[in-house]
Design a protein around this motif. Structure first.
Motif, PDB file in Angstrom:
ATOM      1  N   ALA A 125     -11.241  11.568 -12.416  1.00 50.24           N
ATOM      2  CA  ALA A 125     -11.329  12.343 -11.180  1.00 50.24           C
ATOM      3  C   ALA A 125     -11.222  13.837 -11.469  1.00 50.24           C
ATOM      4  CB  ALA A 125     -10.239  11.902 -10.207  1.00 50.24           C
ATOM      5  N   MET A 126     -10.375  14.203 -12.435  1.00 50.16           N
ATOM      6  CA  MET A 126     -10.215  15.600 -12.819  1.00 50.16           C
ATOM      7  C   MET A 126     -11.447  16.128 -13.538  1.00 50.16           C
ATOM      8  SD  MET A 126      -7.469  17.283 -15.518  1.00 50.16           S
ATOM      9  CE  MET A 126      -7.934  16.150 -16.836  1.00 50.16           C
ATOM     10  N   ALA A 127     -11.934  15.397 -14.535  1.00 54.54           N
ATOM     11  CA  ALA A 127     -13.012  15.887 -15.398  1.00 54.54           C
ATOM     12  C   ALA A 127     -14.381  15.799 -14.731  1.00 54.54           C
ATOM     13  CB  ALA A 127     -13.030  15.097 -16.706  1.00 54.54           C
ATOM     14  N   ILE A 128     -14.587  14.796 -13.883  1.00 57.81           N
ATOM     15  CA  ILE A 128     -15.895  14.603 -13.251  1.00 57.81           C
ATOM     16  C   ILE A 128     -15.972  15.315 -11.911  1.00 57.81           C
ATOM     17  CG2 ILE A 128     -17.475  12.879 -12.287  1.00 57.81           C
ATOM     18  CD1 ILE A 128     -16.377  10.910 -14.397  1.00 57.81           C
ATOM     19  N   ASN A 129     -14.976  15.074 -11.050  1.00 56.62           N
ATOM     20  CA  ASN A 129     -15.017  15.614  -9.695  1.00 56.62           C
ATOM     21  C   ASN A 129     -14.187  16.888  -9.539  1.00 56.62           C
ATOM     22  OD1 ASN A 129     -13.954  14.962  -6.431  1.00 56.62           O
ATOM     23  ND2 ASN A 129     -16.121  15.090  -6.973  1.00 56.62           N
ATOM     24  N   SER A 130     -13.586  17.359 -10.629  1.00 60.84           N
ATOM     25  CA  SER A 130     -12.766  18.576 -10.618  1.00 60.84           C
ATOM     26  C   SER A 130     -11.628  18.495  -9.611  1.00 60.84           C
ATOM     27  CB  SER A 130     -13.629  19.811 -10.341  1.00 60.84           C
ATOM     28  OG  SER A 130     -12.972  20.984 -10.738  1.00 60.84           O
ATOM     29  N   ASP A 131     -11.074  17.305  -9.447  1.00 64.95           N
ATOM     30  CA  ASP A 131     -10.003  17.100  -8.479  1.00 64.95           C
ATOM     31  C   ASP A 131      -8.739  17.841  -8.912  1.00 64.95           C
ATOM     32  OD1 ASP A 131      -9.027  15.266  -6.105  1.00 64.95           O
ATOM     33  OD2 ASP A 131      -7.480  15.241  -7.652  1.00 64.95           O
ATOM     34  N   ASN A 132      -8.127  18.549  -7.976  1.00 67.45           N
ATOM     35  CA  ASN A 132      -6.943  19.359  -8.285  1.00 67.45           C
ATOM     36  C   ASN A 132      -5.653  18.550  -8.293  1.00 67.45           C
ATOM     37  OD1 ASN A 132      -8.242  22.027  -8.466  1.00 67.45           O
ATOM     38  ND2 ASN A 132      -8.695  21.697  -6.305  1.00 67.45           N
ATOM     39  N   ILE A 218     -20.906  12.077 -17.319  1.00 69.11           N
ATOM     40  CA  ILE A 218     -21.113  11.091 -16.252  1.00 69.11           C
ATOM     41  C   ILE A 218     -21.474  11.818 -14.961  1.00 69.11           C
ATOM     42  CG2 ILE A 218     -20.027   9.295 -14.857  1.00 69.11           C
ATOM     43  CD1 ILE A 218     -18.181   8.716 -17.241  1.00 69.11           C
ATOM     44  N   PRO A 219     -22.672  11.609 -14.426  1.00 69.31           N
ATOM     45  CA  PRO A 219     -23.081  12.321 -13.202  1.00 69.31           C
ATOM     46  C   PRO A 219     -22.339  11.840 -11.952  1.00 69.31           C
ATOM     47  CG  PRO A 219     -24.988  11.473 -14.403  1.00 69.31           C
ATOM     48  CD  PRO A 219     -23.773  10.798 -14.969  1.00 69.31           C
ATOM     49  N   GLN A 220     -22.026  10.545 -11.924  1.00 67.81           N
ATOM     50  CA  GLN A 220     -21.432   9.958 -10.727  1.00 67.81           C
ATOM     51  C   GLN A 220     -20.648   8.714 -11.115  1.00 67.81           C
ATOM     52  OE1 GLN A 220     -23.803   7.765  -7.527  1.00 67.81           O
ATOM     53  NE2 GLN A 220     -23.573   9.781  -6.558  1.00 67.81           N
ATOM     54  N   THR A 221     -19.516   8.500 -10.448  1.00 67.46           N
ATOM     55  CA  THR A 221     -18.724   7.300 -10.695  1.00 67.46           C
ATOM     56  C   THR A 221     -17.964   6.959  -9.421  1.00 67.46           C
ATOM     57  OG1 THR A 221     -17.154   6.267 -12.234  1.00 67.46           O
ATOM     58  CG2 THR A 221     -16.683   8.526 -11.549  1.00 67.46           C
ATOM     59  N   THR A 222     -17.085   5.982  -9.506  1.00 68.35           N
ATOM     60  CA  THR A 222     -16.266   5.613  -8.353  1.00 68.35           C
ATOM     61  C   THR A 222     -14.796   5.854  -8.669  1.00 68.35           C
ATOM     62  OG1 THR A 222     -16.141   3.307  -9.105  1.00 68.35           O
ATOM     63  CG2 THR A 222     -17.899   3.888  -7.546  1.00 68.35           C
ATOM     64  N   PHE A 223     -14.057   6.222  -7.648  1.00 66.71           N
ATOM     65  CA  PHE A 223     -12.605   6.394  -7.766  1.00 66.71           C
ATOM     66  C   PHE A 223     -11.956   5.772  -6.545  1.00 66.71           C
ATOM     67  CE2 PHE A 223      -8.650   8.542  -6.771  1.00 66.71           C
ATOM     68  CZ  PHE A 223      -7.983   8.535  -7.994  1.00 66.71           C
ATOM     69  N   ASP A 224     -11.121   4.782  -6.790  1.00 63.34           N
ATOM     70  CA  ASP A 224     -10.378   4.141  -5.701  1.00 63.34           C
ATOM     71  C   ASP A 224     -11.311   3.682  -4.578  1.00 63.34           C
ATOM     72  OD1 ASP A 224      -7.985   3.183  -4.772  1.00 63.34           O
ATOM     73  OD2 ASP A 224      -7.413   5.038  -3.750  1.00 63.34           O
ATOM     74  N   GLY A 225     -12.478   3.138  -4.995  1.00 69.68           N
ATOM     75  CA  GLY A 225     -13.413   2.578  -4.031  1.00 69.68           C
ATOM     76  C   GLY A 225     -14.389   3.560  -3.410  1.00 69.68           C
ATOM     77  N   GLN A 226     -14.308   4.819  -3.791  1.00 72.59           N
ATOM     78  CA  GLN A 226     -15.231   5.821  -3.241  1.00 72.59           C
ATOM     79  C   GLN A 226     -16.085   6.426  -4.351  1.00 72.59           C
ATOM     80  OE1 GLN A 226     -13.306   9.630  -2.067  1.00 72.59           O
ATOM     81  NE2 GLN A 226     -11.408   8.743  -2.876  1.00 72.59           N
ATOM     82  N   ILE A 228     -17.697   9.419  -6.361  1.00 74.47           N
ATOM     83  CA  ILE A 228     -17.433  10.835  -6.618  1.00 74.47           C
ATOM     84  C   ILE A 228     -18.530  11.386  -7.529  1.00 74.47           C
ATOM     85  CG2 ILE A 228     -14.940  10.732  -6.270  1.00 74.47           C
ATOM     86  CD1 ILE A 228     -14.573  10.587  -9.294  1.00 74.47           C
ATOM     87  N   ASP A 229     -18.947  12.608  -7.243  1.00 73.52           N
ATOM     88  CA  ASP A 229     -20.020  13.251  -8.003  1.00 73.52           C
ATOM     89  C   ASP A 229     -19.462  14.276  -8.974  1.00 73.52           C
ATOM     90  OD1 ASP A 229     -22.536  12.178  -7.046  1.00 73.52           O
ATOM     91  OD2 ASP A 229     -22.009  13.054  -5.107  1.00 73.52           O
TER      92      ASP A 229
END
Length: 442
Positions: A125-132, A218-226, A228-229
């Motif tokens: 989530a951090m590396a792909i979606n840049s989640d804080n 990875i262009p797109q994946t899923t996190f916790d059922g959602q 993320i790009d």
């Protein structure tokens, strides 16, 4: 009349073609030297050699925004390598991380409390979606608190030789942390990096942990059922809106945006086995950061070819040997322990020479090596010297040179020969002194 008109048309056509030849400069190196790059700061680096191919204001410190997360990635991967945590290690979300995740104005995947998340899920989530929030959660897991993690960040930055200041793990401005800014920092503090240091961080991240590219690509994946790009639109996304930014060979690395820092991007691509690292800082839009990255990468791939300038075993003319003291031989031949390979622009190979920097600790006061000497002994280094203009150097201080070694072994002379030599030197000195004394009489 018709023939005369035809001649005039033909002459005009020829002049037009000639004018085009003299004014059109496809991939002209000189024309591309400035690039007209629309970024406050930028740099382009050849990964294999560490050679900087281009820079613009590369030593100006600017807020890197979420490119900060590359340091967090490095420390998380280091903790995994050292066995402190694993990809399967689980953790819960603190009140601080949850508050950041619940803030809809910040990049977030919507974390829940009282739920266990694996390191792998948080890292992606951090590396792909840049989640804080997941970044903060990882920092707390590795160091106990984000405050302690920031200390690790700055210590690692010092080890890498970065011009930087880290004040949090995510790259957000401290004022956006809801009063939870790490201890020892102020609410007004910003993370700061130069483009050169950002590239050096990326260089070390890829060199020490090449597996980082497995996730960043990875262009797109899923996190916790959602779903993320990846904010890196230069990857092969399915979305039609992103195809304009696609760049063949790009497999990383990290985007960043804050109001204070603008739109930033650390990109990396590999084509025909050649990897480049680019950084653009403080561009004006999401589109512009990718467009300027494309411009940088095009410059690197279109204008440079990798050449071996000096092969292994090369001997510098006029310095093929070094004098030896107390040996059975008076000198020993020396050469390059490794070949020197470099990305070369155009026909600039002839602009490069080498010079020796011998290890003074291995020489006596007369500049001689002291026997015994082993074959292949490192006696210094050969440093690459560029005689042209705009030499941007290397991403690290220890690059751009190779060891200089001895070609043969030289045994120490026996005591008898050393004694004879000492006696000879003694009488030679007396004779020389006598000659100088006689000259002084006249």
């Amino acid at each position: 009349m018709f023939k005369h008109h035809k001649k005039i048309v033909s002459l005009f056509f020829i002049l037009t073609v000639l004018l085009g030849i003299f004014t059109y400069q496809p991939n002209n190196t000189k024309a591309q030297a400035s690039l007209g790059l629309e970024a406050e700061s930028a740099i382009l680096v050849d990964f294999d050699t560490g050679k900087v191919l281009y820079e613009k204001n590369a030593d100006v410190t600017l807020p890197p925004a979420s490119m900060t997360k590359m340091m967090t990635e490095y420390l998380v991967l280091e903790a995994i390598k050292e066995g402190k945590i694993s990809w399967d290690t689980t953790t819960q979300i603190s009140d601080y991380a949850y508050a950041i995740s619940a803030n809809t104005s910040l990049s977030g995947v919507g974390l829940e409390q009282n739920k266990q998340y694996t390191v792998k899920d948080l890292y992606q989530a951090m590396a792909i979606n840049s989640d804080n929030a997941t970044t903060i959660a990882l920092a707390e897991l590795v160091a106990g608190s984000e405050s302690e993690f920031v200390k690790l960040m700055n210590k690692k930055a010092e080890d890498m030789g970065l011009e930087s200041k880290f004040v949090n793990s995510s790259g957000l401005d401290n004022k956006d942390l809801g009063g939870n800014h790490p201890e020892g920092t102020s609410v007004e503090d910003l993370n700061l990096l130069t483009a050169r240091s950002t590239a050096k961080l990326a260089y070390n991240l890829i060199k020490d942990f090449p597996e980082v590219l497995e996730t960043s690509s990875i262009p797109q994946t899923t996190f916790d059922g959602q779903v993320i790009d990846n904010w890196n639109r230069m990857l092969p996304h399915e979305g039609v809106n992103f195809k304009q930014f696609y760049y063949e060979g790009v497999d990383g690395l990290k985007t960043g945006y804050t109001k204070s820092g603008g739109y930033n991007f650390t990109g990396t691509a590999v084509r025909n086995g050649k990897r480049l690292i680019s950084v653009v800082m403080k561009t004006e839009s999401e589109a512009q950061r990718f467009q300027q990255t494309s411009k940088l990468l095009d410059y690197g791939y279109n204008n440079f070819t990798t050449e071996e300038l000096f092969p292994k075993g090369y001997q510098l003319e006029g310095q093929t040997s070094i004098p030896v003291s107390k040996g059975k031989e008076d000198a020993v031949e020396v050469s390059l322990a490794e070949g020197i390979t470099l990305p070369i622009k155009g026909d600039e190979a002839e602009q490069y020479t080498i010079e020796y920097e011998l290890d003074e600790s291995k020489l006596n006061e007369d500049g001689e090596l002291i026997a015994p000497i082993e074959k292949g002994a490192v006696i210094g280094k050969a440093k690459l010297v560029y005689k042209g203009e705009n030499d941007y150097g290397y991403i690290s201080d220890n690059q751009g040179s190779v060891p200089v070694v001895t070609e043969q072994a030289v045994e120490k002379a026996n005591w008898f020969m050393l004694t004879i030599g000492a006696i000879g030197d003694f009488f030679a000195n007396i004779f020389s002194s006598a000659v100088d004394w006689i000259k002084g009489l006249f």
